[in-house]
Design an enzyme around this catalytic site. Structure first.
Site, mmCIF file in Angstrom:
data_model
loop_
_atom_site.group_PDB
_atom_site.id
_atom_site.type_symbol
_atom_site.label_atom_id
_atom_site.label_comp_id
_atom_site.label_asym_id
_atom_site.label_seq_id
_atom_site.Cartn_x
_atom_site.Cartn_y
_atom_site.Cartn_z
ATOM 1 N N GLY A 90 5.435 -7.953 -3.865
ATOM 2 C CA GLY A 90 4.341 -8.157 -3.489
ATOM 3 C C GLY A 90 3.793 -6.720 -3.348
ATOM 4 O O GLY A 90 4.856 -5.936 -4.008
ATOM 5 N N GLY B 60 2.490 -9.325 4.111
ATOM 6 C CA GLY B 60 3.927 -9.890 4.561
ATOM 7 C C GLY B 60 5.058 -8.397 5.466
ATOM 8 O O GLY B 60 6.416 -9.501 5.253
ATOM 9 N N ARG C 146 2.406 1.854 -11.483
ATOM 10 C CA ARG C 146 0.622 1.666 -11.856
ATOM 11 C C ARG C 146 0.601 3.473 -11.374
ATOM 12 O O ARG C 146 1.282 3.624 -10.647
ATOM 13 C CB ARG C 146 0.274 0.165 -11.187
ATOM 14 C CG ARG C 146 0.317 0.581 -9.646
ATOM 15 C CD ARG C 146 -0.029 -0.751 -9.159
ATOM 16 N NE ARG C 146 0.040 -1.482 -7.919
ATOM 17 C CZ ARG C 146 -0.319 -0.669 -7.182
ATOM 18 N NH1 ARG C 146 -0.909 0.626 -7.053
ATOM 19 N NH2 ARG C 146 0.629 -1.580 -5.553
#
Length: 409
Positions: free
Chosen positions: A155, A160, A280
């Protein structure tokens, strides 16, 4: 034949639009392939082309890119979101275009696998366990010792993720994750981690070069909602060196080192401890802060790299850029939000962006989706940038009508 940049999937906190705009500045036609173009603001950018395609179907993406090659010279394929970055790298390999190692990206996106590889290489990480059910989570939390972080093994954006200080909170959050409210990208697996306490830093890396280190502040626990971001962090040479050394050791451990990476670390009693490695760029406004502070446009340099061009990471100047997120303190309906134009007019304010409009329902999730806007300021000093930021944020009031409760019954 026009040269094109293919962008796969969505975005990370608005960074997709940065890629579209940078591609256009580099004389590349941005073409986004997405399963749901309506979800992302950058698809409405002027001159951008959007194509609906199942981004979970690699063969469908290959067919679409092959079709586009009849019209465009595809210079590069990439993504602004980590969930699609491995797919983009597989497409690069298929079409013989520059890109990262897909296997390295995939193993990095699995936080448990990432933890194992880092720990095996001697990189300092928090104590951790993997759990697939409520009993395993409870046992893992007891073994590590409270408080612990409980989060999905796959994730991003703090979705979460929760700090649990008691056994009851561990049970409550586990039930939330497994009770159907959380959307799992794969089979439900949870990571239970020691809560590494200390200032949070992010190393911004291009290739194998640490461009700089930012500092991030979250709102109050138990959630991890961004509140402030400053680049560069004010560090001693020793602190900067230790964070850089640990960050570069992460690249070696994970087989990374092509293109952008951002690495989150906490400075604890035992020094820098790695919280997460993301293959990234940081989400917006991270790239804007780097550009304002140093003159280095990481988005444009990533696109250059992905399209086979020469990368230029020379610093043009040395400023301090700071961002503050606008975060509501309650659920309800946003009646109005105003003052963005007045805030933008203040000298030193580089950007004011509102993510939502009036009459939008607000349901806080406890992650990046809680932010409703941001303000960026820049100046030669941290004190001045923070003062400009405070003045600008104070000019942006909003009103929220709380949700109705059952108290009338």
């Amino acid at each position: 034949m026009a040269r094109a940049l293919i962008l796969i999937g969505g975005t990370v906190m608005g960074s997709g639009l940065l890629y579209v705009q940078a591609a256009q500045r580099l004389a590349l036609q941005p073409i986004t392939l997405s399963a749901d173009p309506t979800r992302y603001d950058h698809f409405t950018a002027k001159g951008a082309e959007t194509i609906r395609v199942d981004t979970d179907d690699l063969d469908a993406l290959i067919r679409e890119c092959s079709r586009l090659r009849a019209t465009y010279d595809i210079a590069g394929i990439t993504s602004a979101a980590d969930s699609f970055y491995a797919t983009a790298s597989k497409l690069c390999r298929h079409f013989n275009l520059p890109g990262p190692n897909p296997e390295a990206i995939e193993q990095c996106l699995d936080k448990y696998t990432q933890r194992q590889l880092l720990a095996a290489s001697g990189v300092p990480v928090p104590a951790y366990r993997l759990a697939a059910n409520a009993a395993d989570v409870a046992d893992s939390a007891a073994e590590i010792g409270l408080p612990v972080i409980v989060k999905p093994a796959v994730g991003s954006g703090s979705v979460g993720v929760r700090l649990c200080s008691t056994a009851d909170e561990v049970v409550e959050h586990t039930n939330h994750l497994l009770g159907g409210q959380h959307i799992w990208r794969s089979a439900p697996r949870m990571l239970i981690e020691e809560f590494a306490q200390g200032p949070l830093y992010v190393a911004e890396i291009m290739g194998k070069e640490v461009i700089g280190i930012s500092t991030l502040d979250f709102g109050p626990p138990p959630n991890f909602v961004y509140h402030e971001n400053t680049f560069p962090a004010l560090l001693t040479d020793e602190e900067h060196g230790r964070i850089s050394d640990v960050s570069l050791s992460c690249l070696r451990a994970l087989g990374l080192g092509w293109g952008p990476t951002n690495i989150e670390l906490r400075w604890t009693k035992r020094g820098p401890v790695v919280i997460e490695v993301n293959p990234r760029l940081s989400g917006s406004p991270g790239p804007q802060l780097v550009k304002l502070a140093s003159g280095i446009d990481l988005v444009a340099e990533h696109i250059k790299l992905a399209s086979g061009g020469d990368v230029d990471l020379r610093r043009r100047h040395s400023h301090i850029a700071a961002a503050q997120f606008l975060v509501p303190d309650r659920d309800g309906t946003l009646d109005w939000i105003d003052g963005d134009s007045q805030a933008a007019a203040i000298s030193g304010v580089a950007e004011v962006k509102l993510y939502i409009k009036s009459q939008t329902p607000i349901v806080r999730k406890g992650d990046y989706r809680d932010c409703i806007g941001h303000v960026i300021a820049t100046s030669p000093s941290l004190e001045q940038s923070k003062a400009i930021l405070r003045r600008a944020v104070d000019l942006i009031p909003w009103s929220i009508t709380p949700l109705m409760t059952d108290s009338r019954k």
